[in-house]
Design a protein around this motif. Structure first.
Motif, short mmCIF file in Angstrom:
data_model
loop_
_atom_site.label_atom_id
_atom_site.label_comp_id
_atom_site.label_asym_id
_atom_site.label_seq_id
_atom_site.Cartn_x
_atom_site.Cartn_y
_atom_site.Cartn_z
N THR A 105 0.83 -1.21 0.00
CA THR A 105 0.00 0.00 0.00
C THR A 105 0.86 1.25 0.00
N LEU A 106 1.95 1.22 0.75
CA LEU A 106 2.84 2.38 0.80
C LEU A 106 3.52 2.62 -0.55
N LEU A 107 3.96 1.53 -1.19
CA LEU A 107 4.62 1.67 -2.49
C LEU A 107 3.65 2.18 -3.55
N VAL A 108 2.43 1.65 -3.56
CA VAL A 108 1.44 2.10 -4.53
C VAL A 108 1.16 3.59 -4.34
N MET A 109 0.95 4.00 -3.09
CA MET A 109 0.70 5.42 -2.82
C MET A 109 1.90 6.28 -3.22
N LEU A 110 3.10 5.81 -2.88
CA LEU A 110 4.32 6.57 -3.18
C LEU A 110 4.49 6.74 -4.69
N PHE A 111 4.34 5.66 -5.44
CA PHE A 111 4.52 5.73 -6.89
C PHE A 111 3.47 6.65 -7.52
N GLN A 112 2.24 6.55 -7.04
CA GLN A 112 1.18 7.40 -7.59
C GLN A 112 1.45 8.87 -7.30
N VAL A 113 1.89 9.17 -6.08
CA VAL A 113 2.19 10.56 -5.72
C VAL A 113 3.35 11.10 -6.55
N LEU A 114 4.39 10.31 -6.70
CA LEU A 114 5.57 10.75 -7.45
C LEU A 114 5.22 11.01 -8.92
N SER A 129 -2.56 1.55 -13.75
CA SER A 129 -1.51 0.54 -13.87
C SER A 129 -1.41 -0.32 -12.61
N TYR A 130 -1.63 0.30 -11.45
CA TYR A 130 -1.47 -0.41 -10.18
C TYR A 130 -2.78 -0.98 -9.64
N ALA A 131 -3.87 -0.87 -10.41
CA ALA A 131 -5.20 -1.21 -9.90
C ALA A 131 -5.38 -2.68 -9.56
N LEU A 146 6.65 -5.58 -4.69
CA LEU A 146 7.09 -5.03 -5.97
C LEU A 146 6.72 -5.94 -7.13
N GLU A 147 6.81 -7.24 -6.93
CA GLU A 147 6.44 -8.19 -7.98
C GLU A 147 4.95 -8.09 -8.30
N ALA A 148 4.13 -7.90 -7.28
CA ALA A 148 2.69 -7.76 -7.50
C ALA A 148 2.39 -6.47 -8.28
#
Length: 228
Positions: A105-114, A129-131, A146-148
């Motif tokens: 959840t943190l990575l998804v949020m971070l990538f979306q924000v960036l 892309s991350y849905a 990350l693999e998911a």
């Protein structure tokens, strides 16, 4: 095709929409509790070390609870698959591999924000892309976070426009909540306006993504079997 996916999502939720809306609202309120502890979120000034610690604790509590969204995605996926679901299923990501689900959840949020900070349009594209990430974590628990995320990007390749069309009817409701959040002078009322809008559209959006995921997954598995 989009009409067919909408029909499948509607059929899956038939008779369960009210329950899923209540559970969606409950998940949103649960996350809001963490924000309510953060005194700065509602526009209150920090005037002591104690309040600073309290605000930091609220932020950490909010982050720690975020896997509840993973659980809600799993619950919707099981609903689309015709399985019996219970509210306790929402907390499955807390009971099994909690650290990985929190990281996802943190990575998804971070990538979306960036990506959004780079440009708004790439941020929207990456949202689609991350849905599938949380669905993949449900079906393939052996994958890392990350693999998911990477597999979600692969499965969504060529389907992002279809995904956008699927949720297009729900966008006005979200924009109303976002507009109120930005325009209202009362922080609490503004925050709960966005919370309500998000809670109302969540089961509709996630169910449509779940239907699209089921088809994408089937096509992926068929291609994998043919190449094997």
């Amino acid at each position: 095709m989009v009409h067919t996916w909408n029909e499948r999502a509607h059929t899956a939720l038939k008779g369960k929409t009210g329950m899923l809306l209540i559970w969606s609202f409950a998940c949103s309120v649960l996350l809001e509790i963490g924000l309510m502890v953060d005194t700065t979120y509602y526009g209150l000034a920090i005037e002591s070390v104690a309040l600073t610690v309290l605000s930091l604790g609220g932020i950490l509590f909010y982050i720690a609870l975020y896997p509840v969204i993973v659980g809600y995605n799993w619950l919707i996926l099981e609903t689309v698959r015709g399985q019996t679901v219970r509210l306790s299923d929402v907390f499955a990501p807390f009971r099994h591999r909690y650290g990985k689900h929190l990281l996802a959840t943190l990575l998804v949020m971070l990538f979306q924000v960036l990506w959004t900070l780079l440009l708004v349009v790439p941020g929207i594209v990456k949202y689609f892309s991350y849905a599938f990430t949380y669905f993949i974590l449900r079906d393939e628990p052996e994958l890392s976070a990350l693999e998911a995320i990477t597999k979600s990007r692969n499965l969504m390749d060529g389907r992002k426009w279809d995904a956008f069309k699927l949720i297009l009817p729900m966008i006005p409701m979200f924009l109303i909540g976002l507009t109120l959040y930005i325009q209202l002078d009362l922080p609490i009322l503004a925050s709960w306006s966005l919370l309500l809008a998000t809670a109302l559209i969540r089961p509709l959006v996630v169910s449509r993504f779940a239907v699209l995921y089921e088809e994408a997954r089937q096509e992926y598995d068929e291609q994998w079997n043919r190449s094997a």
